[in-house]
Design an enzyme around this catalytic site. Structure first.
Site, PDB file in Angstrom:
ATOM      1  N   ASP A 166      -7.959   3.550   1.179  1.00 19.52           N
ATOM      2  CA  ASP A 166      -6.878   3.576   2.360  1.00 19.52           C
ATOM      3  C   ASP A 166      -7.915   4.657   3.552  1.00 19.52           C
ATOM      4  OD1 ASP A 166      -4.942   4.656   4.258  1.00 19.52           O
ATOM      5  OD2 ASP A 166      -3.783   5.735   2.715  1.00 19.52           O
ATOM      6  N   ASN A 176       2.515   1.411   3.990  1.00 22.28           N
ATOM      7  CA  ASN A 176       2.816  -0.010   4.951  1.00 22.28           C
ATOM      8  C   ASN A 176       2.522   0.204   6.443  1.00 22.28           C
ATOM      9  OD1 ASN A 176       5.482  -2.083   5.389  1.00 22.28           O
ATOM     10  ND2 ASN A 176       3.246  -2.674   4.973  1.00 22.28           N
ATOM     11  N   CYS A 207       0.898  -1.128  -0.169  1.00 22.37           N
ATOM     12  CA  CYS A 207       0.134  -0.145   0.063  1.00 22.37           C
ATOM     13  C   CYS A 207       0.986   1.336  -0.090  1.00 22.37           C
ATOM     14  CB  CYS A 207      -1.103  -0.120   1.173  1.00 22.37           C
ATOM     15  SG  CYS A 207      -0.386   0.034   2.980  1.00 22.37           S
ATOM     16  N   CYS A 265      -1.605   0.706   7.229  1.00 22.11           N
ATOM     17  CA  CYS A 265      -2.853   0.390   7.291  1.00 22.11           C
ATOM     18  C   CYS A 265      -3.297  -0.868   6.643  1.00 22.11           C
ATOM     19  CB  CYS A 265      -3.559   1.483   6.635  1.00 22.11           C
ATOM     20  SG  CYS A 265      -3.418   3.105   7.753  1.00 22.11           S
ATOM     21  N   ARG A 266      -3.356  -0.739   5.313  1.00 20.52           N
ATOM     22  CA  ARG A 266      -3.931  -1.873   4.539  1.00 20.52           C
ATOM     23  C   ARG A 266      -2.918  -2.920   3.993  1.00 20.52           C
ATOM     24  NH1 ARG A 266      -5.194   1.662  -0.679  1.00 20.52           N
ATOM     25  NH2 ARG A 266      -3.348   2.580   0.150  1.00 20.52           N
ATOM     26  N   SER A 267      -1.617  -2.705   3.804  1.00 20.69           N
ATOM     27  CA  SER A 267      -0.626  -4.089   3.558  1.00 20.69           C
ATOM     28  C   SER A 267      -0.313  -4.782   4.715  1.00 20.69           C
ATOM     29  CB  SER A 267       0.306  -3.540   2.774  1.00 20.69           C
ATOM     30  OG  SER A 267       1.096  -2.454   3.392  1.00 20.69           O
TER      31      SER A 267
END
Length: 168
Positions: free
Chosen positions: A126, A13, A10, A15-17
């Protein structure tokens, strides 16, 4: 040796990934694939290098029995293009940024997370500027995709050669 390696990417690095990394590790273990699959996460930018995931990602993962607290943010690097069979960007901007820095021979391993895992082309948003409900929504998107990916891997003959044709 593991049969397949997956890198989730993301923007920063945090939140999402890292959420995808933790969820995928959890699901892979549930599917009995822990010895065959390596997973990691990275960001296209290095602003948060060395930091833990966002506290809201940690919290939503913990609600589902997944511990992200030991993960540390890092930026994608040249070695990643040699080390990972699948590089999954969480949104189309991430994918464009990854492909821009990827060596030509690695570009075929870069995919939009939703397209590869669910067969639908959409961005995992995001949640950074949102609230807990945004992190919850993203968790469910990621979880659905990770379950699908684990099932594809379990039913395929993927190998470390980077052959992802049986996963598409």
């Amino acid at each position: 040796m593991n049969d397949v390696s997956v890198l989730f990417v993301c923007l920063g690095n945090i939140c999402r990934s890292p959420l995808a990394e933790g969820v995928f590790r959890h699901i892979v273990a549930q599917h009995g694939l822990a010895g065959r699959v390596t997973t990691d996460s990275a960001g296209t930018g290095g602003w948060h290098t060395g930091e833990a995931p966002d506290r809201r990602s940690i919290a939503v993962a913990a609600q589902y029995g997944i511990d992200l607290s030991k993960l540390k943010a890092r930026q994608i690097n040249r070695r990643d293009f040699q080390s990972f069979d699948l590089i999954l960007g969480m949104d189309s901007s991430n994918v464009a940024n990854i492909r821009r820095v990827a060596p030509e021979e690695a570009r075929g391993r870069v995919h939009l997370f939703s397209t590869l895992t669910l067969g639908k082309s959409f961005d995992v948003p995001d949640p950074y500027y949102g609230d807990a409900s945004d992190f919850e929504r993203v968790y469910h998107m990621i979880s659905e995709g990770c379950v699908s990916l684990a099932e594809m891997l379990k039913s395929s003959d993927m190998s470390a050669s980077g052959n992802t044709s049986s996963v598409r």
